[in-house]
Scaffold this active site. Structure first.
Site: not given
Ligand SMILES: [Zn+2]
Ligand SMILES: [Zn+2]
Ligand SMILES: [Zn+2]
Length: 343
Positions: A51, A54, A115, A155, A163, A166, A168, A170
């Site tokens: 990832c 990470c 993660h 998303n 995609s 993890h 996160h 935007q």
């Molecule tokens: Zn990750």
């Protein structure tokens, strides 16, 4: 007001976008099946060497994600927008072949080094650090001349095309105000101009009186399945007082928003005993240097799931060519979510 006749097909008006949604409740007369996925789908992988989000791993282009311990923010390695780009339009271009210059910034914000975590599984204090980072990014990006609007969005889940699992989100700053907030800007502006009142302040008051679509409420925020929801378990989170953006947040606002995000995402995960996919994002006042007294801070959660962790709604057929349509009423969706939200 929900009347008996609303058990029959009808249209509902979305005053925020000034669009309609078709509601066909009779199609769900069948009893609830209560399907639950055997495998929960919750991840136990705290660190994935493959990832790129990470801590300590290498991203595209050789950039290394540092060994961060809280949140981590960086410019998207595959940015959809650049701070500067040339004008594509030509003086002699035909009217029907129109292009315009667009500029902006694309940032990525990792919520947590772990993660396996999602907002629902993070502690409220950890979410608070994310809210503080959003606020800071909103202020910084919004202050850049090429960013007249800032869109923070997440998303979540492969079903939504995310995609990377993890945790996160935007943050895109754009020179043009994008289409969805632009519709809402026009609607809120017209409402405010005609009545000298705020559309969402009025809506929050109505929903707090009617209660049937309320999912959760705390001292600063209200979560409802909006009267005009398109997605089965769509929710709208509004500030209970009139604020336009995170720029105006008090410390208590940030704390209460963190708690509300945990409650709403946790409720979603309980619904089908699975990590609930969604697209969520904040609609905040444009950062175009103009006052926007009409704009009311809110967030949308658009989750695609319909009856189980695997049965999703598609916006196809009549919805793609005609108008969005839903079967279960927003009121019954709110009933189920409210029962799970549990204060
Ligand atoms: Zn990750
Ligand atoms: Zn308001
Ligand atoms: Zn909105």
């Amino acid at each position: 007001m929900v009347t008996e006749s609303m058990q029959f097909p009808h249209r509902r008006y979305n005053p925020l976008k000034r669009e309609w949604v078709l509601v066909s409740p009779h199609r769900t007369a069948r009893p609830w099946q209560g399907e639950v996925n055997a495998s929960s789908g919750f991840s136990d992988v705290h660190y994935d060497p493959a990832c790129y989000l990470c801590p300590g791993n290498t991203r595209a282009g050789g950039n290394v994600t540092p060994k961060y311990e809280s949140v981590f923010i960086f410019d998207n390695d595959y940015a959809a927008l650049l701070p500067d780009s040339p004008k594509p339009e030509r003086e002699d271009a035909p009217e029907l072949l129109r292009a315009e210059r667009e500029r902006g910034r694309c940032r990525v914000l990792c919520f947590h080094p772990d993660h396996s975590l999602t907002l629902a599984r993070m502690e409220t204090a950890e979410i608070r650090r994310v809210v503080d980072a959003w606020t800071e990014e909103f202020r910084t990006l919004g202050g850049a001349p090429e960013c007249r609007y800032v869109q923070i969005f997440e998303n979540r889940g492969a079903m939504m095309g995310a995609s990377n699992p993890h945790p996160h989100c935007q943050i895109w700053g754009t020179y043009s105000i994008p289409q969805e907030p632009k519709k809402e800007l026009a609607a809120q502006y017209a409402y405010f101009s005609n009545r000298n009142r705020c559309l969402l302040c009025d809506y929050v008051e109505l929903e707090r009186t009617h209660k049937v679509r309320v999912v959760a409420e705390n001292a600063r925020f209200l979560a409802v399945v909006p009267f005009w929801a398109m997605w089965p378990f769509e929710t709208l989170i509004c500030s209970r007082t009139h604020i336009g953006s995170m720029n105006e947040f008090t410390s208590e606002d940030s704390r209460q928003l963190s708690a509300m995000l945990k409650q709403v995402t946790g409720t979603y995960d309980k619904l089908f005993s699975a990590p609930f996919p969604y697209t969520m994002g904040f609609h905040q006042s444009p950062t175009d240097g103009v006052d926007h007294p009409e704009w009311h801070f809110h967030a949308h959660f658009y989750p695609p799931l319909l009856r189980s962790a695997t049965v999703r709604k598609f916006m196809v057929g009549f919805e793609m060519l005609g108008t969005p349509q839903r079967d279960i009423t927003p009121e019954s969706a709110a009933d189920r979510l409210r029962a799970l939200a549990g204060g």
